[in-house]
Structures are given as structure tokens and as C-alpha cells.
Write a protein that holds these residues in place. Structure first.
Motif, PDB file in Angstrom:
ATOM      1  N   LEU A   8       0.789  -1.225   0.000  1.00 58.67           N
ATOM      2  CA  LEU A   8       0.000   0.000   0.000  1.00 58.67           C
ATOM      3  C   LEU A   8       0.825   1.280   0.000  1.00 58.67           C
ATOM      4  N   ALA A   9       1.857   1.345   0.832  1.00 57.08           N
ATOM      5  CA  ALA A   9       2.626   2.591   0.942  1.00 57.08           C
ATOM      6  C   ALA A   9       3.256   3.030  -0.380  1.00 57.08           C
ATOM      7  N   PRO A  10       3.815   2.107  -1.172  1.00 58.09           N
ATOM      8  CA  PRO A  10       4.498   2.575  -2.393  1.00 58.09           C
ATOM      9  C   PRO A  10       3.602   3.351  -3.349  1.00 58.09           C
ATOM     10  N   ILE A  11       2.310   3.082  -3.364  1.00 57.09           N
ATOM     11  CA  ILE A  11       1.448   3.771  -4.333  1.00 57.09           C
ATOM     12  C   ILE A  11       1.054   5.172  -3.860  1.00 57.09           C
ATOM     13  N   LEU A  12       1.359   5.515  -2.603  1.00 58.68           N
ATOM     14  CA  LEU A  12       0.968   6.816  -2.071  1.00 58.68           C
ATOM     15  C   LEU A  12       2.100   7.835  -2.054  1.00 58.68           C
ATOM     16  N   ILE A  13       3.337   7.381  -2.144  1.00 60.35           N
ATOM     17  CA  ILE A  13       4.475   8.301  -2.084  1.00 60.35           C
ATOM     18  C   ILE A  13       4.380   9.301  -3.252  1.00 60.35           C
ATOM     19  N   GLY A  14       4.478  10.590  -2.900  1.00 56.52           N
ATOM     20  CA  GLY A  14       4.417  11.637  -3.912  1.00 56.52           C
ATOM     21  C   GLY A  14       3.026  12.135  -4.235  1.00 56.52           C
ATOM     22  N   THR A  15       2.005  11.521  -3.632  1.00 56.44           N
ATOM     23  CA  THR A  15       0.641  11.981  -3.880  1.00 56.44           C
ATOM     24  C   THR A  15       0.246  13.059  -2.884  1.00 56.44           C
ATOM     25  N   ASP A  16      -0.846  13.747  -3.156  1.00 61.24           N
ATOM     26  CA  ASP A  16      -1.319  14.844  -2.326  1.00 61.24           C
ATOM     27  C   ASP A  16      -1.836  14.304  -0.995  1.00 61.24           C
ATOM     28  N   ALA A  17      -1.241  14.759   0.095  1.00 62.62           N
ATOM     29  CA  ALA A  17      -1.606  14.243   1.417  1.00 62.62           C
ATOM     30  C   ALA A  17      -3.035  14.592   1.817  1.00 62.62           C
ATOM     31  N   HIS A  18      -3.603  15.632   1.226  1.00 65.42           N
ATOM     32  CA  HIS A  18      -4.947  16.058   1.599  1.00 65.42           C
ATOM     33  C   HIS A  18      -6.042  15.337   0.811  1.00 65.42           C
ATOM     34  N   LEU A  19      -5.677  14.644  -0.229  1.00 60.36           N
ATOM     35  CA  LEU A  19      -6.676  13.904  -1.016  1.00 60.36           C
ATOM     36  C   LEU A  19      -6.847  12.510  -0.421  1.00 60.36           C
ATOM     37  N   VAL A  20      -7.419  12.482   0.776  1.00 56.79           N
ATOM     38  CA  VAL A  20      -7.506  11.228   1.526  1.00 56.79           C
ATOM     39  C   VAL A  20      -8.444  10.241   0.856  1.00 56.79           C
ATOM     40  N   GLU A  21      -9.557  10.711   0.330  1.00 56.16           N
ATOM     41  CA  GLU A  21     -10.475   9.800  -0.356  1.00 56.16           C
ATOM     42  C   GLU A  21      -9.803   9.179  -1.587  1.00 56.16           C
ATOM     43  N   GLY A  22      -9.019   9.970  -2.288  1.00 58.53           N
ATOM     44  CA  GLY A  22      -8.279   9.423  -3.425  1.00 58.53           C
ATOM     45  C   GLY A  22      -7.279   8.376  -2.991  1.00 58.53           C
ATOM     46  N   ALA A  23      -6.588   8.628  -1.869  1.00 60.23           N
ATOM     47  CA  ALA A  23      -5.645   7.641  -1.339  1.00 60.23           C
ATOM     48  C   ALA A  23      -6.370   6.363  -0.951  1.00 60.23           C
ATOM     49  N   TRP A  24      -7.535   6.515  -0.295  1.00 60.76           N
ATOM     50  CA  TRP A  24      -8.312   5.336   0.122  1.00 60.76           C
ATOM     51  C   TRP A  24      -8.695   4.498  -1.086  1.00 60.76           C
ATOM     52  N   ASN A  25      -9.212   5.142  -2.128  1.00 61.45           N
ATOM     53  CA  ASN A  25      -9.628   4.401  -3.320  1.00 61.45           C
ATOM     54  C   ASN A  25      -8.453   3.700  -3.991  1.00 61.45           C
TER      55      ASN A  25
END
Length: 375
Positions: free
Chosen positions: A67-84
Motif C-alpha cells: 500500500l505505501a508505495p502507491i501513495l508516495i508523492g501523492t497529495d496528502a490532503h486527497l484522503v479519499e483518493g488515497a483510500w480508493n
């Protein structure tokens, strides 16, 4: 834009002071997956989950490898996007269990990070209702040599601390033996106290469950928690139709879809979904709204440090489950601050995020291996 710079994860194993009995198992330790998420602004948030009393490394590996590798560099405030994105990545590995608990821990850490960056305590960041929430004291475990006097004294102690509601374990001994334990608890808290029962999936069939509950009805329990296996929705629904005692379940369920199955079947009127299990704060918020639409209430399962701000924020939520001391809920041993209890209510932190951090000195005793960093 604040991007996610690194995600760290570790496993902690913490022994309990004494072996502790449930209806069908005995636990000697708790294992936790711990997570930190740091943005490129330097602000970090923490999350955690309880994968079980052994093999927590499975959830930790799901954080670091999946899970962590796909989130590095993404917007920390777009939590719903991270969840999806995490949910989609987990489809082939399991949408429940260790993988969903790993997703939950990351989601919790993201919310904590963003609340800290906004300089708001979590309940206010989420738009909470109050700075205080109602709690029930959870205990009544089966311990060697405890006896009826031990049950009475424990519950009387919770009442003396100001708790108006308490919970105890049932299902490990015969129904008649448990009836005596329940009666002792009722005597301790008085006729106006709220008494909750937790069977931890003790029963396999409806007649056995009904026989026990009818024996216990004279003690006026508020709810019976997890009477059957979580997958046995049919018997939960049958039991709910046959007893005046409210049926509660959901603590190891994942996702709003499974919750809707429970509600559609009228298998529970009290939901106990846990943010560290069901998909994080993001998913528990959806579940809370679903409960409200069905006229059900949410009483999240343990981790009062995590759930108290959420109970304040979610209108369908009523009680926080609270554990006095660290005999069962030993997350206490690795965090640096506790919530204040006042007359049976929890007083929420006014510091940013959840208001506590991992205690690094304590973790030195309990970590299994080192922190792993994905960046």
C-alpha cells in the motif's frame, strides 16, 4: 500542495500482565502494526491497528510492500483518493483482515497528519459535536481465581469511577454460571446502570443462544455483542427477532457493504465497527452515516484514544468503549498521553490531531525489528 514524502511502519508485541480469557480463546500478548505518514512540509501523523495476538507482521508487510508505495508523492490532503487507490490495489490480496487493517492504519495516519497540519484536534477537524463523549467501562474478563466477588468488585470499581455503563464477557462457562456472574455485575452497578454483554462469537446455533439470553434477561442487559460468528448473519437476525436484548456486532467487519448486509437483514441495531479494522476513519464515517439512515447506533470497538474524537464527530455514534488500566488494552504502554475520564465521560484533547504520539522509549522494549521506511 503537500505531498506524502515517506511512510514508516513497524510491528510491536506487548505482553499482557496476565493471561486473559474470552469465550473461546486465551490471550497472553497484543501485537500492533504502527504507521507514520510524513508530508513534505515535515508534519507527521500516526496510525495503528491490532492485527491479532500473533503474526501482526502480515499487516505491517501489507503497509510496506503493497500500500505505501502507491501513495508516495501523492497529495496528502486527497484522503479519499488515497483510500480508493489503496482499496483497488488490495483487491487481489484481500478486502478484509490484515490487508484492510493495514489500509486502516495508513488512512488513520493521514487524517492525523492533516489535522496536525491544520492545527486542530481531530474531533474539531471532523466537525465534532462536543468536547466530551459518553464512555462505558469494558472488562469482566475470565481470569484465574476471579470468582463472583471479583466480578462484583470490578464492576463496583467502575461505578465508583463514575461510569454509568459497563460491559462484561460471557460465553466461556455454562449459561447458569454466567447468570451468576451477570447477577453479581448487576448488583454492583445497581438497577439504573447500563449492563452490556460480550459473547465473542460463543454460540453456533440459535437455541443455545436463546436459552442463555432468556436466563439472563432478568438482569436487564442492554445488548448482547457478537453472539455468533461474524459470517452468520442469519442467526444474528433470528436472534434479534426473538429477544428483547439489543443485538450488537461488527467489530471485525470491513467495509460499508458488509455493514449494509447486516442492516438490511436487521441482524444488529448497534454497530461496533472499528476504524482500525473496517477501512480507517474514511470508511467508518461512511458507516456512521449508513447507521443513521437505518436508525441504528454506532458504538465503536475499543481503542478509545482513536474512537473518542470520532464519536464526537459522527451523529449516529453514542458510546466509546473504555478500558481502565492496561490489563487488556495495552496500547497504553506505547503512547505518551492518555485521555482524561470525568464522571463516566472522556474529555477530548485540544491539541492537534489525536493529541498523542508513540513513546519511542517504550517502543524500544516492544518493537519486533526496526521501523521500515518507504519513500
Amino acid at each position: 500542495m503537500t505531498t506524502i514524502r515517506k511512510i514508516e511502519a513497524a510491528t510491536a508485541s506487548i505482553p499482557l500482565p496476565a493471561p486473559t480469557g474470552f469465550s473461546s480463546r486465551t490471550v497472553t500478548q497484543r501485537e500492533y502494526t504502527l504507521v507514520r505518514v510524513t508530508g513534505d512540509d515535515g508534519v507527521a501523523g500516526i496510525g495503528f491497528c491490532y492485527p491479532g495476538h500473533r503474526a501482526a507482521g502480515l499487516a505491517t508487510m501489507a503497509v510496506t510492500d503493497l500500500l505505501a508505495p502507491i501513495l508516495i508523492g501523492t497529495d496528502a490532503h486527497l484522503v479519499e483518493g488515497a483510500w480508493n487507490a489503496m482499496y483497488q490495489e488490495s483487491l487481489l490480496h484481500g478486502r478484509v483482515g490484515s490487508v484492510m487493517r493495514a489500509l486502516s492504519a495508513i488512512d488513520i495516519a493521514l487524517w492525523d497528519r492533516n489535522a496536525r497540519a491544520a492545527n486542530l484536534p481531530m474531533h474539531k477537524f471532523l466537525g465534532g459535536r462536543s468536547d466530551r463523549v459518553k464512555a462505558y467501562a469494558s472488562g469482566g474478563y475470565y481470569l484465574e481465581g476471579k470468582g463472583l466477588d471479583g466480578v462484583y468488585n470490578e464492576m463496583a470499581g467502575y461505578k465508583a469511577l463514575g461510569f454509568k455503563a459497563v460491559k462484561m464477557k460471557v460465553g466461556r462457562v455454562s449459561a447458569s454460571e454466567d447468570a451468576d456472574r451477570i447477577a453479581a455485575a448487576r448488583d454492583a452497578i445497581g438497577p439504573d446502570g447500563i449492563l452490556m454483554l460480550d459473547a465473542n462469537n460463543a454460540w453456533k446455533d440459535l437455541p443455545t443462544a436463546l436459552g442463555a439470553l432468556r436466563l439472563w434477561e432478568k438482569s436487564n442487559p442492554y445488548f448482547i455483542e457478537e453472539p455468533f460468528s461474524p459470517d452468520d448473519i442469519i442467526n444474528h437476525a433470528r436472534l434479534a427477532r426473538e429477544t428483547p436484548i439489543c443485538v450488537a456486532t461488527g467489530e471485525i467487519e470491513a467495509g460499508r457493504w458488509r455493514t449494509k448486509e447486516l442492516l438490511d437483514a436487521e441482524a444488529a441495531i448497534i454497530l461496533q465497527q472499528d476504524a482500525a479494522v473496517c477501512g480507517g476513519i474514511s470508511e467508518l464515517r461512511r458507516i456512521a452515516d449508513l447507521a443513521s439512515a437505518y436508525g441504528a447506533s454506532l458504538c465503536p470497538h475499543w481503542f478509545h484514544d482513536l474512537h473518542a474524537p470520532l464519536v464526537s464527530a459522527f451523529p449516529s455514534a453514542t458510546y466509546v468503549e473504555y478500558f481502565v488500566g492496561n490489563a487488556v488494552h495495552n496500547l497504553y504502554d506505547i503512547i505518551d498521553r492518555q485521555l482524561e475520564v470525568d464522571n463516566g465521560e472522556l474529555v477530548l484533547h485540544q491539541t492537534p490531531g489525536f493529541g498523542f504520539n508513540f513513546d519511542d522509549a517504550a517502543l524500544a522494549k516492544y518493537l519486533v525489528g526496526d521501523w521500515q521506511t518507504i519513500s
